[in-house]
Motif scaffolding. Structure first.
Motif, PDB file in Angstrom:
ATOM      1  N   UNK A  23      44.564  28.062  39.019  1.00 45.14           N
ATOM      2  CA  UNK A  23      45.160  28.297  37.700  1.00 45.14           C
ATOM      3  C   UNK A  23      45.204  29.773  37.322  1.00 45.14           C
ATOM      4  N   UNK A  24      44.171  30.524  37.694  1.00 46.97           N
ATOM      5  CA  UNK A  24      44.074  31.905  37.239  1.00 46.97           C
ATOM      6  C   UNK A  24      44.061  32.938  38.351  1.00 46.97           C
ATOM      7  N   UNK A  25      44.016  32.488  39.598  1.00 43.49           N
ATOM      8  CA  UNK A  25      44.038  33.413  40.725  1.00 43.49           C
ATOM      9  C   UNK A  25      42.732  34.162  40.946  1.00 43.49           C
ATOM     10  N   UNK A  26      41.621  33.668  40.385  1.00 42.16           N
ATOM     11  CA  UNK A  26      40.332  34.324  40.569  1.00 42.16           C
ATOM     12  C   UNK A  26      39.862  34.158  42.004  1.00 42.16           C
ATOM     13  N   UNK A  27      39.207  35.174  42.523  1.00 40.47           N
ATOM     14  CA  UNK A  27      38.650  35.119  43.869  1.00 40.47           C
ATOM     15  C   UNK A  27      37.220  34.613  43.853  1.00 40.47           C
ATOM     16  N   UNK A  40      32.910  33.263  40.437  1.00 42.81           N
ATOM     17  CA  UNK A  40      34.273  33.770  40.601  1.00 42.81           C
ATOM     18  C   UNK A  40      34.322  35.189  40.068  1.00 42.81           C
ATOM     19  N   UNK A  41      35.113  36.016  40.688  1.00 49.21           N
ATOM     20  CA  UNK A  41      35.343  37.377  40.214  1.00 49.21           C
ATOM     21  C   UNK A  41      36.614  37.338  39.383  1.00 49.21           C
ATOM     22  N   UNK A  52      32.271  34.834  36.373  1.00 47.81           N
ATOM     23  CA  UNK A  52      32.284  33.515  35.761  1.00 47.81           C
ATOM     24  C   UNK A  52      31.659  32.584  36.785  1.00 47.81           C
ATOM     25  N   UNK A  53      30.568  31.930  36.410  1.00 46.91           N
ATOM     26  CA  UNK A  53      29.887  31.077  37.378  1.00 46.91           C
ATOM     27  C   UNK A  53      29.851  29.631  36.899  1.00 46.91           C
ATOM     28  N   UNK A  54      29.640  28.753  37.880  1.00 46.53           N
ATOM     29  CA  UNK A  54      29.579  27.317  37.631  1.00 46.53           C
ATOM     30  C   UNK A  54      28.372  26.770  38.379  1.00 46.53           C
TER      31      UNK A  54
END
Length: 79
Positions: A23-27, A40-41, A52-54
């Motif tokens: 959705x956002x293209x985060x790596x 995620x970066x 952003x972590x999960x």
């Protein structure tokens, strides 16, 4: 105090990781399948941490024994 990032506690870390990447293209910065933890970066904005972590609810219970309480109604945990 400095904010290092944000962690969201979820049911399915791989599914959420895939969603945010698509959705956002985060790596992906880090993913541990055994622990069910991922980072995620986001690229960040000036002054905003790029992480952003999960983590799974189960991992949250391990990290915060006796303190983490998953909402009984299935809603999101406090962030």
């Amino acid at each position: 105090m400095r904010l290092a990032g944000t962690c969201l506690y979820v049911d399915d870390v791989p599914a959420v990781l895939d969603f945010y990447r698509c959705a956002f293209g985060f790596g992906t910065r880090f993913f541990d399948e055994a622990l069910q933890f991922a980072e995620l970066d986001t690229g960040g904005a000036p002054g905003v941490p790029p992480i952003l972590s999960f983590a799974s609810h189960g991992f949250a219970e391990v990290l915060m024994p006796g303190r983490y309480v998953r909402p009984s109604d299935g809603g999101p945990s406090g962030v």
